[in-house]
Design an enzyme around this catalytic site. Sequence first.
Site, PDB file in Angstrom:
ATOM      1  N   LYS A  75       0.809  -1.386   0.057  1.00  0.00           N
ATOM      2  CA  LYS A  75      -0.134   0.161  -0.278  1.00  0.00           C
ATOM      3  C   LYS A  75       0.959   1.368  -0.008  1.00  0.00           C
ATOM      4  O   LYS A  75       0.561   2.331  -0.580  1.00  0.00           O
ATOM      5  CB  LYS A  75      -0.966  -0.125   1.182  1.00  0.00           C
ATOM      6  CG  LYS A  75      -2.013  -1.013   1.074  1.00  0.00           C
ATOM      7  CD  LYS A  75      -2.963  -1.060   2.385  1.00  0.00           C
ATOM      8  CE  LYS A  75      -4.233  -1.905   1.930  1.00  0.00           C
ATOM      9  NZ  LYS A  75      -3.879  -3.303   1.868  1.00  0.00           N
TER      10      LYS A  75
ATOM     11  N   GLU B 245      -3.006   6.945   7.505  1.00  0.00           N
ATOM     12  CA  GLU B 245      -3.649   7.967   6.424  1.00  0.00           C
ATOM     13  C   GLU B 245      -4.990   8.552   6.979  1.00  0.00           C
ATOM     14  O   GLU B 245      -5.264   7.955   8.065  1.00  0.00           O
ATOM     15  CB  GLU B 245      -3.946   7.421   5.151  1.00  0.00           C
ATOM     16  CG  GLU B 245      -4.909   6.280   5.181  1.00  0.00           C
ATOM     17  CD  GLU B 245      -5.248   5.681   4.029  1.00  0.00           C
ATOM     18  OE1 GLU B 245      -4.431   5.434   3.086  1.00  0.00           O
ATOM     19  OE2 GLU B 245      -6.322   4.932   3.827  1.00  0.00           O
TER      20      GLU B 245
ATOM     21  N   ASN C 197     -14.710  -3.205   9.151  1.00  0.00           N
ATOM     22  CA  ASN C 197     -13.953  -2.930   7.862  1.00  0.00           C
ATOM     23  C   ASN C 197     -14.121  -4.143   6.842  1.00  0.00           C
ATOM     24  O   ASN C 197     -13.339  -4.190   5.982  1.00  0.00           O
ATOM     25  CB  ASN C 197     -12.510  -2.691   7.953  1.00  0.00           C
ATOM     26  CG  ASN C 197     -12.324  -1.468   8.892  1.00  0.00           C
ATOM     27  OD1 ASN C 197     -12.774  -0.285   8.322  1.00  0.00           O
ATOM     28  ND2 ASN C 197     -11.385  -1.224   9.710  1.00  0.00           N
TER      29      ASN C 197
ATOM     30  N   GLU D   7     -10.025   0.289  -5.326  1.00  0.00           N
ATOM     31  CA  GLU D   7     -11.379   0.699  -4.462  1.00  0.00           C
ATOM     32  C   GLU D   7     -11.086   2.239  -4.182  1.00  0.00           C
ATOM     33  O   GLU D   7      -9.925   2.931  -3.983  1.00  0.00           O
ATOM     34  CB  GLU D   7     -11.133   0.009  -3.247  1.00  0.00           C
ATOM     35  CG  GLU D   7     -11.209  -1.343  -3.450  1.00  0.00           C
ATOM     36  CD  GLU D   7     -11.392  -2.307  -2.082  1.00  0.00           C
ATOM     37  OE1 GLU D   7     -11.022  -1.527  -0.740  1.00  0.00           O
ATOM     38  OE2 GLU D   7     -11.726  -3.562  -1.950  1.00  0.00           O
TER      39      GLU D   7
ATOM     40  N   ASN E 120      -6.975  -4.194  -5.285  1.00  0.00           N
ATOM     41  CA  ASN E 120      -6.930  -5.599  -5.103  1.00  0.00           C
ATOM     42  C   ASN E 120      -6.529  -6.332  -6.301  1.00  0.00           C
ATOM     43  O   ASN E 120      -7.250  -6.206  -7.068  1.00  0.00           O
ATOM     44  CB  ASN E 120      -8.297  -6.003  -4.326  1.00  0.00           C
ATOM     45  CG  ASN E 120      -8.518  -5.539  -2.970  1.00  0.00           C
ATOM     46  OD1 ASN E 120      -7.639  -5.603  -2.250  1.00  0.00           O
ATOM     47  ND2 ASN E 120      -9.632  -5.057  -2.917  1.00  0.00           N
TER      48      ASN E 120
ATOM     49  N   ARG F 185      -6.782  -9.339  -7.606  1.00  0.00           N
ATOM     50  CA  ARG F 185      -7.467 -10.597  -7.459  1.00  0.00           C
ATOM     51  C   ARG F 185      -8.681 -10.658  -7.685  1.00  0.00           C
ATOM     52  O   ARG F 185      -9.208  -9.286  -7.936  1.00  0.00           O
ATOM     53  CB  ARG F 185      -6.965 -11.184  -6.124  1.00  0.00           C
ATOM     54  CG  ARG F 185      -7.617 -10.371  -4.944  1.00  0.00           C
ATOM     55  CD  ARG F 185      -7.760 -10.957  -3.537  1.00  0.00           C
ATOM     56  NE  ARG F 185      -7.893 -10.054  -2.553  1.00  0.00           N
ATOM     57  CZ  ARG F 185      -9.156  -9.473  -2.220  1.00  0.00           C
ATOM     58  NH1 ARG F 185     -10.044  -9.846  -3.103  1.00  0.00           N
ATOM     59  NH2 ARG F 185      -9.154  -8.670  -1.045  1.00  0.00           N
TER      60      ARG F 185
ATOM     61  N   PHE G 108     -22.211  -7.398  15.800  1.00  0.00           N
ATOM     62  CA  PHE G 108     -22.405  -7.244  14.524  1.00  0.00           C
ATOM     63  C   PHE G 108     -22.122  -8.513  13.823  1.00  0.00           C
ATOM     64  O   PHE G 108     -22.287  -8.543  12.579  1.00  0.00           O
ATOM     65  CB  PHE G 108     -22.151  -6.088  13.711  1.00  0.00           C
ATOM     66  CG  PHE G 108     -22.780  -4.856  14.112  1.00  0.00           C
ATOM     67  CD1 PHE G 108     -24.273  -4.509  13.775  1.00  0.00           C
ATOM     68  CD2 PHE G 108     -22.351  -3.682  14.589  1.00  0.00           C
ATOM     69  CE1 PHE G 108     -24.932  -3.521  14.353  1.00  0.00           C
ATOM     70  CE2 PHE G 108     -22.767  -2.460  14.795  1.00  0.00           C
ATOM     71  CZ  PHE G 108     -24.124  -2.379  14.925  1.00  0.00           C
TER      72      PHE G 108
END
Length: 738
Positions: A177, A261, A296, A336, A351, A353, A409
């Site tokens: 990244k 970030e 996430n 993304e 990504n 893949r 969740f």
Amino acid sequence: MLRAASNFRAVANREFACAKRQLSKTTRKNATAAATRPGVPRDEREGKEIYTTVGIDHNEPKFDKILIANRGEIACRVIKTAKAMGIKTVAVHSDVDSNSLHVKMADEAICVGEAPTAKSYLRVDRILQAVEDTGAQAVHPGYGFLSENTKFAAELEKAGAKFIGPNSKAILDMGDKIHSKKIATAARVSMIPGYDGEIPEEDFCVKVSREIGYPVMIKASAGGGGKGMRVAWNDKQAREGYRLSKQEAASSFGDDRMLVEKFIDNPRHIEMQILCDKHGNALWLNERECSIQRRNQKVIEEAPSSFVPPEMRRKMGEQAVQLAKAVGYDSAGTVEFLVDSQRNFYFLEMNTRLQVEHPITECITGIDIVQQMLRVAYGHSLPLTQEQVPLNGWAFESRVYAEDPYKGFGLPSVGRLSKYVEPRHVDGVRCDSGIREGSEISIYYDPLICKLVTHGDNRQQALDRMQEALDNYVIRGVTHNIPLLRDIVQEKRFRSGDITTKYLPEVYPEGFQGTVLTHAEEKTVIAFAAALNARKLARANQFLNQNRQRSTHVASFSKTYKFVSSLPAKEGQRPTEHAVEVSFVDGDANKAKVSIGGKVIDISGNLSLSLPVNSIEVNGEHITTQIVGKRAGEITVLYKGTPFKVQVLPEQAVKYLQYMKEKAKVDLSTVVLSPMPGAIKNVNVKPGDMVSEGQELVVMEAMKMQNSLHAGKTGRVKAVNVKVGATVDEGEVLVELE
């Protein structure tokens, strides 16, 4: 959208043994694929599918045999397309996966090790050996595991086998990244403010976070899938988030480098599917909205996004293609973006893949992405130009997990699927799964049960079909998240498209508590349960008299049955009891009139307690319910995805309830319990230590996620019952406080 079909011959079951630390191989009978028309086939177990309108040219050169270096639903997904193309398949598996569906579907199967992924699916040496032993010409990595492992891709190339994915340099460039941000900046892709470098330790993380300005996102450089990521709003959270994310990254990716970030508050998560070949051609296949997330990780995705107008779609697509061309990308991938309320979009990551949520793109474009990956890896050009990429209708994907949605969740659940029926009979439904009735959900792997996909002419129709599909989905034996999914798809904000990545905590600030029924819906559930109970009593009365003549039936179903019924109340409140009377219309066991609170409710349908799904009419309105529990005086009705325990007692039984003592409540603040099965990673206290409320005591890992467990009160540690490395069950007492 064409729904392609073919029949496969049944493949004989075979046991696959896996000797400890030793590679073993088993070859099974070949399955025959005879596609009746272009597209991706189905076997008899699967019912109808939605994949593609792009045909398969069986005269086009192709691989003879490929190996799928993955498991579960994605392995099954790749096998389906490969078989449709006439390509033989090899499955790899761990010892606990020897009877898994992907193993049964493949033409050959190889055991590559023990259950932990580090000893099986992540063993590059054993996967390479399997490729050599089977003569596979290429390997599809699926997603996760080795899908973005540059070493694996490079080793395959050395061995003379093709990697069905991008070249190793592109994976390296985009997988890091930190490096990918620099490339994206040079390619003129919109960027998020942040620190362009590795964060080596906690203090430096705090320093950089202060400079950027809280809130910040701390995440693994090699991360993905929501793992190794934390949001920090202050120095304390930055330290803890850095430490936990670093540990999680090392465990999940074998790479613990971290970056920081700016965290964009209230963003949307929108991604662009791309498809590139080795001849310089690159396409964007429209966007997917993935804003509904917890920890996430995506929960529900849709394509296209209701927030993206055509011009914005074009700009996002063009930037995604610019980035792909900058790194010489040559396969399927996803770029993304985070999108703010003003429709500004910022590069998040790429990504390299096949993405989990690729089915919804296939639904709206008619392009089988796996098919094109196989073609591109062989060396063929893409069959379409950008102008030929369609956008047809709308699609949703609900990720059905073995998780308890009432705990954060979704805390992972384990168990065996004692009953399992997918809703493939519903129009516009596609189910991508790798399990079946009897399958085991274990602690070793991701708890995904199925990717439930619906497609419609528009967003409303696709949502309505999702609602119907969730109501008809039968899962028994494991706790699952359908209650949460079903509540989301009917929720007002979601249906209007007013969503961000904060949707779940905003709509459910106290966590998910189950669907809240209106008074009318409460009476419907009670009336249905009472009608079921009355039918059961009427049938029981028939058997009291051994005379099975019609007169006995009429007498039993001509009586009026009286009950006192209630639904559970909120904590601290008494349930409201309702006097209920049930009578059957003209002695018909499947037509009942239920009187409750002065209101008469007409119920018709198969009023059976034994059916997996009850499709009934209530005052002329069609509803779908399930009976998920039965015991004396209580029926658990699954309605709108949520189970409701309905007390249904004969009048004379109610008077005795006052003599029944309630169970004393246990004080759980003095203990730390394991919320799920898993392994202990850290123990931060010892007997005699003083701890404060909220202090982290234990860190445990389950299904690749790390969970921090905290003290429920201030006090002294009485006992620590676990050590690092121990495996624990759900509900096990880990730490005791005085």
